[in-house]
Design a protein around this motif. Sequence first.
Motif, PDB file in Angstrom:
ATOM      1  N   ILE A 424      52.426  25.778  44.145  1.00 32.14           N
ATOM      2  CA  ILE A 424      53.323  26.132  45.239  1.00 32.14           C
ATOM      3  C   ILE A 424      53.972  27.481  44.960  1.00 32.14           C
ATOM      4  O   ILE A 424      54.130  28.314  45.865  1.00 32.14           O
ATOM      5  N   ALA A 425      54.331  27.717  43.697  1.00 31.45           N
ATOM      6  CA  ALA A 425      54.906  29.014  43.324  1.00 31.45           C
ATOM      7  C   ALA A 425      53.915  30.139  43.603  1.00 31.45           C
ATOM      8  O   ALA A 425      54.283  31.225  44.061  1.00 31.45           O
ATOM      9  N   GLY A 426      52.619  29.873  43.322  1.00 23.73           N
ATOM     10  CA  GLY A 426      51.600  30.879  43.606  1.00 23.73           C
ATOM     11  C   GLY A 426      51.483  31.170  45.085  1.00 23.73           C
ATOM     12  O   GLY A 426      51.278  32.327  45.492  1.00 23.73           O
ATOM     13  N   ILE A 427      51.634  30.154  45.928  1.00 20.90           N
ATOM     14  CA  ILE A 427      51.568  30.364  47.382  1.00 20.90           C
ATOM     15  C   ILE A 427      52.759  31.180  47.855  1.00 20.90           C
ATOM     16  O   ILE A 427      52.618  32.093  48.678  1.00 20.90           O
ATOM     17  N   VAL A 428      53.946  30.843  47.338  1.00 23.97           N
ATOM     18  CA  VAL A 428      55.145  31.607  47.728  1.00 23.97           C
ATOM     19  C   VAL A 428      55.004  33.067  47.311  1.00 23.97           C
ATOM     20  O   VAL A 428      55.357  33.996  48.067  1.00 23.97           O
ATOM     21  N   LEU A 429      54.482  33.302  46.101  1.00 23.93           N
ATOM     22  CA  LEU A 429      54.265  34.679  45.660  1.00 23.93           C
ATOM     23  C   LEU A 429      53.254  35.387  46.557  1.00 23.93           C
ATOM     24  O   LEU A 429      53.398  36.579  46.849  1.00 23.93           O
ATOM     25  N   THR A 430      52.233  34.655  47.013  1.00 24.83           N
ATOM     26  CA  THR A 430      51.227  35.247  47.901  1.00 24.83           C
ATOM     27  C   THR A 430      51.856  35.714  49.205  1.00 24.83           C
ATOM     28  O   THR A 430      51.449  36.743  49.768  1.00 24.83           O
ATOM     29  N   SER A 473      46.216  47.561  44.751  1.00 26.09           N
ATOM     30  CA  SER A 473      47.276  46.657  44.298  1.00 26.09           C
ATOM     31  C   SER A 473      46.782  45.216  44.209  1.00 26.09           C
ATOM     32  O   SER A 473      47.125  44.486  43.270  1.00 26.09           O
ATOM     33  N   ASN A 474      45.971  44.804  45.185  1.00 27.34           N
ATOM     34  CA  ASN A 474      45.494  43.418  45.178  1.00 27.34           C
ATOM     35  C   ASN A 474      44.424  43.178  44.120  1.00 27.34           C
ATOM     36  O   ASN A 474      44.342  42.090  43.537  1.00 27.34           O
ATOM     37  N   ILE A 475      43.594  44.173  43.864  1.00 28.36           N
ATOM     38  CA  ILE A 475      42.559  44.011  42.832  1.00 28.36           C
ATOM     39  C   ILE A 475      43.203  43.867  41.454  1.00 28.36           C
ATOM     40  O   ILE A 475      42.776  43.030  40.642  1.00 28.36           O
ATOM     41  N   THR A 476      44.212  44.664  41.161  1.00 30.45           N
ATOM     42  CA  THR A 476      44.883  44.557  39.863  1.00 30.45           C
ATOM     43  C   THR A 476      45.568  43.194  39.708  1.00 30.45           C
ATOM     44  O   THR A 476      45.535  42.588  38.635  1.00 30.45           O
ATOM     45  N   THR A 477      46.171  42.710  40.800  1.00 25.95           N
ATOM     46  CA  THR A 477      46.794  41.376  40.739  1.00 25.95           C
ATOM     47  C   THR A 477      45.739  40.293  40.568  1.00 25.95           C
ATOM     48  O   THR A 477      45.942  39.319  39.841  1.00 25.95           O
ATOM     49  N   PHE A 478      44.598  40.466  41.224  1.00 31.06           N
ATOM     50  CA  PHE A 478      43.512  39.482  41.101  1.00 31.06           C
ATOM     51  C   PHE A 478      42.971  39.458  39.673  1.00 31.06           C
ATOM     52  O   PHE A 478      42.631  38.391  39.154  1.00 31.06           O
ATOM     53  N   ILE A 479      42.886  40.609  39.041  1.00 28.04           N
ATOM     54  CA  ILE A 479      42.444  40.658  37.639  1.00 28.04           C
ATOM     55  C   ILE A 479      43.420  39.882  36.754  1.00 28.04           C
ATOM     56  O   ILE A 479      43.013  39.116  35.868  1.00 28.04           O
ATOM     57  N   ALA A 480      44.725  40.077  37.004  1.00 25.78           N
ATOM     58  CA  ALA A 480      45.726  39.341  36.226  1.00 25.78           C
ATOM     59  C   ALA A 480      45.588  37.834  36.442  1.00 25.78           C
ATOM     60  O   ALA A 480      45.680  37.041  35.493  1.00 25.78           O
ATOM     61  N   ALA A 481      45.349  37.420  37.703  1.00 26.22           N
ATOM     62  CA  ALA A 481      45.167  35.994  37.996  1.00 26.22           C
ATOM     63  C   ALA A 481      43.932  35.444  37.297  1.00 26.22           C
ATOM     64  O   ALA A 481      43.931  34.314  36.796  1.00 26.22           O
ATOM     65  N   THR A 482      42.864  36.240  37.240  1.00 28.35           N
ATOM     66  CA  THR A 482      41.636  35.805  36.565  1.00 28.35           C
ATOM     67  C   THR A 482      41.870  35.601  35.075  1.00 28.35           C
ATOM     68  O   THR A 482      41.406  34.616  34.484  1.00 28.35           O
ATOM     69  N   VAL A 483      42.590  36.533  34.471  1.00 28.24           N
ATOM     70  CA  VAL A 483      42.901  36.405  33.035  1.00 28.24           C
ATOM     71  C   VAL A 483      43.750  35.162  32.790  1.00 28.24           C
ATOM     72  O   VAL A 483      43.513  34.400  31.839  1.00 28.24           O
ATOM     73  N   LEU A 484      44.731  34.915  33.652  1.00 26.67           N
ATOM     74  CA  LEU A 484      45.571  33.727  33.507  1.00 26.67           C
ATOM     75  C   LEU A 484      44.739  32.452  33.599  1.00 26.67           C
ATOM     76  O   LEU A 484      44.979  31.484  32.875  1.00 26.67           O
ATOM     77  N   VAL A 492      49.564  26.895  34.126  1.00 28.18           N
ATOM     78  CA  VAL A 492      49.218  28.308  34.298  1.00 28.18           C
ATOM     79  C   VAL A 492      47.940  28.447  35.122  1.00 28.18           C
ATOM     80  O   VAL A 492      47.826  29.312  35.987  1.00 28.18           O
ATOM     81  N   LYS A 493      46.961  27.567  34.866  1.00 24.14           N
ATOM     82  CA  LYS A 493      45.717  27.608  35.633  1.00 24.14           C
ATOM     83  C   LYS A 493      45.971  27.299  37.104  1.00 24.14           C
ATOM     84  O   LYS A 493      45.392  27.920  37.989  1.00 24.14           O
ATOM     85  N   GLY A 494      46.827  26.286  37.376  1.00 21.06           N
ATOM     86  CA  GLY A 494      47.143  25.947  38.763  1.00 21.06           C
ATOM     87  C   GLY A 494      47.766  27.115  39.497  1.00 21.06           C
ATOM     88  O   GLY A 494      47.443  27.388  40.666  1.00 21.06           O
ATOM     89  N   PHE A 495      48.660  27.827  38.816  1.00 23.92           N
ATOM     90  CA  PHE A 495      49.277  29.011  39.412  1.00 23.92           C
ATOM     91  C   PHE A 495      48.234  30.096  39.666  1.00 23.92           C
ATOM     92  O   PHE A 495      48.214  30.728  40.728  1.00 23.92           O
ATOM     93  N   ALA A 496      47.339  30.302  38.691  1.00 25.73           N
ATOM     94  CA  ALA A 496      46.327  31.350  38.814  1.00 25.73           C
ATOM     95  C   ALA A 496      45.351  31.070  39.951  1.00 25.73           C
ATOM     96  O   ALA A 496      44.923  31.994  40.653  1.00 25.73           O
ATOM     97  N   VAL A 497      44.989  29.797  40.147  1.00 29.63           N
ATOM     98  CA  VAL A 497      44.037  29.443  41.212  1.00 29.63           C
ATOM     99  C   VAL A 497      44.603  29.784  42.579  1.00 29.63           C
ATOM    100  O   VAL A 497      43.963  30.446  43.404  1.00 29.63           O
ATOM    101  N   THR A 498      45.824  29.322  42.856  1.00 29.19           N
ATOM    102  CA  THR A 498      46.411  29.592  44.173  1.00 29.19           C
ATOM    103  C   THR A 498      46.680  31.080  44.370  1.00 29.19           C
ATOM    104  O   THR A 498      46.491  31.603  45.468  1.00 29.19           O
ATOM    105  N   LEU A 499      47.089  31.760  43.302  1.00 32.48           N
ATOM    106  CA  LEU A 499      47.341  33.196  43.424  1.00 32.48           C
ATOM    107  C   LEU A 499      46.046  33.949  43.698  1.00 32.48           C
ATOM    108  O   LEU A 499      45.993  34.835  44.560  1.00 32.48           O
ATOM    109  N   GLY A 500      44.968  33.596  42.970  1.00 33.58           N
ATOM    110  CA  GLY A 500      43.693  34.278  43.177  1.00 33.58           C
ATOM    111  C   GLY A 500      43.146  34.071  44.578  1.00 33.58           C
ATOM    112  O   GLY A 500      42.688  35.013  45.227  1.00 33.58           O
ATOM    113  N   ILE A 501      43.181  32.816  45.052  1.00 37.04           N
ATOM    114  CA  ILE A 501      42.712  32.541  46.417  1.00 37.04           C
ATOM    115  C   ILE A 501      43.598  33.245  47.428  1.00 37.04           C
ATOM    116  O   ILE A 501      43.119  33.810  48.419  1.00 37.04           O
TER     117      ILE A 501
END
Length: 532
Positions: A424-430, A473-484, A492-501
């Motif tokens: 949910i935090a990842g969705i709010v950040l999105t 800006s979005n590609i750099t954030t996506f790279i960070a989400a992939t690393v997470l 952390v994985k749950g956050f990364a999945v929603t953020l990446g999508i």
Amino acid sequence: MLHFSPGKTAAVLLTLLIGLWLAAPNLMPVSWRNAMPTWLPHNALTLGLDLQGGSYFLLEVDKNAVLKDQVTSLRTQARQVLNDNKIRSQAALQGRGILVTLPNPDDTSKAVDLLQVLGNSPDGNLFGGGTRTATVTSNTPGQITIALTDEGLRDRMNRIMQRSVEIVGNRVNGTGVVEPIIQRQGDNRIVVQLPGLKDPDRFKELLGKTAKLEFRLVDLSMPVQQAEQTRPPVDSELLPSQDGTQKFLVQDQVMVAGDELTDAQASFDQNTREPVVSFRFNTNGARQFGRVTTENVNKPFAIVLDNKVLSAPVIREPITGGSGQISGSFTAQSAQDLALLLRSGALPAPMTVVQEQTVGPGLGQAAIHAGEMAALVGSLLVVVFMVASYGLFGIIASIAVALNVGMIFGVLSLLGATLTLPGIAGIVLTVGIAVDSNVLIYERIREEVRAGRTVLMSLDAGFSRALATILDSNITTFIAATVLYFVGTGAVKGFAVTLGIGIITTVFTAFTVTRLLVSWWYRGVKPRSIPI
């Protein structure tokens, strides 16, 4: 840049429709989803442990038991090597190794050379890997010390942990728990999260059992009472029954091991109608079982689980079909649990539950409410800010953000993902990232208006020139989400999945969908100025 062909418009709308269609089951009651045709999307998001409640277990593998098992196996191998080469010896446990004593000191040099094989670890050997697993030394004629190495123990422990995670996963998945989380923690611990679990005591028993099944012969050379008062014969031991009411004198030699089983199912005895566990061996196990039962007709045969005797039936006739059944004081549930344990396989080392937590559904509901409130309040503030700053264009951006959130839920539902509080935090950040993309576009449009360009040129330049910045800006954030995702675990994985999508859907909605809405507005209104 603002021109959309009919085909392109249809493609954008179709993508939005599919995303929202996939998300729709999350808003439906369960009865509605169950009544829907199978060809319609009916997968809803599964709530994680922190949202719907459940149980958390922290399991720990007994390192001392692993060491003891390794040393015992080392002694057995040493005896076998020396016996095969006609060298008399005695081997005693000594710390992290064994002390081999030779009655004839002249055999020392030859024995050391023969025992060096125990320190090697070719693929398929007991210790696995390619590291040196044991050192073989002799400082005194007639005495040889074989000690396990740190590298060998670490390699063995790593293999045990990998196998343990796999077996625990088999046991949990066999019970039908939806979206469990099973992962290794540290050198000898495993974290198990079971969302929605209603019977934690049953799972605690399932996860804590080693489930080492053995078929051994009962030793009839001495009465059990005499063995208790004196000592059991060599190569035999006293084992309690499953319910602890009696003891059996059982031979140490395992005639058939449980790892030869290919299947085990709970059933009912045709004569007594009592719950039993039916089992079937593989080809090798069936051959061994048939030979043992043929050679020991009218002798009791102990079925041992984790050093407790389930039953000790008398072999009435040879059993050569490779199958049989285990009877005992089973209930229907305990028979099903035993069958599950046998199918999943025995744990390579004893494991205990060192920590247990239960998250009640009330706490989960409170977490859902808190997450919903955070998402609603955050989204509302974003909408207010956008409308106050950009007017009509702020409303268009808010519509795009709402469609973005809907598409995120659609993709998560399609993937069968589990929604957690970090998700949910990842969705709010999105939502914030999506609005940031719109802000870049709108500020670029403002600059073009101030430069004196026409309405169409300002709109076209705003979108085209902001695209590169949005992608960067979005590609750099996506790279960070992939690393997470690949480095992190659990939350952390749950956050990364929603953020990446969310980043992928943001690029589509914040740029393409917003541009489509603006083009519709421009063609319908034909404005002479931009209300921004």
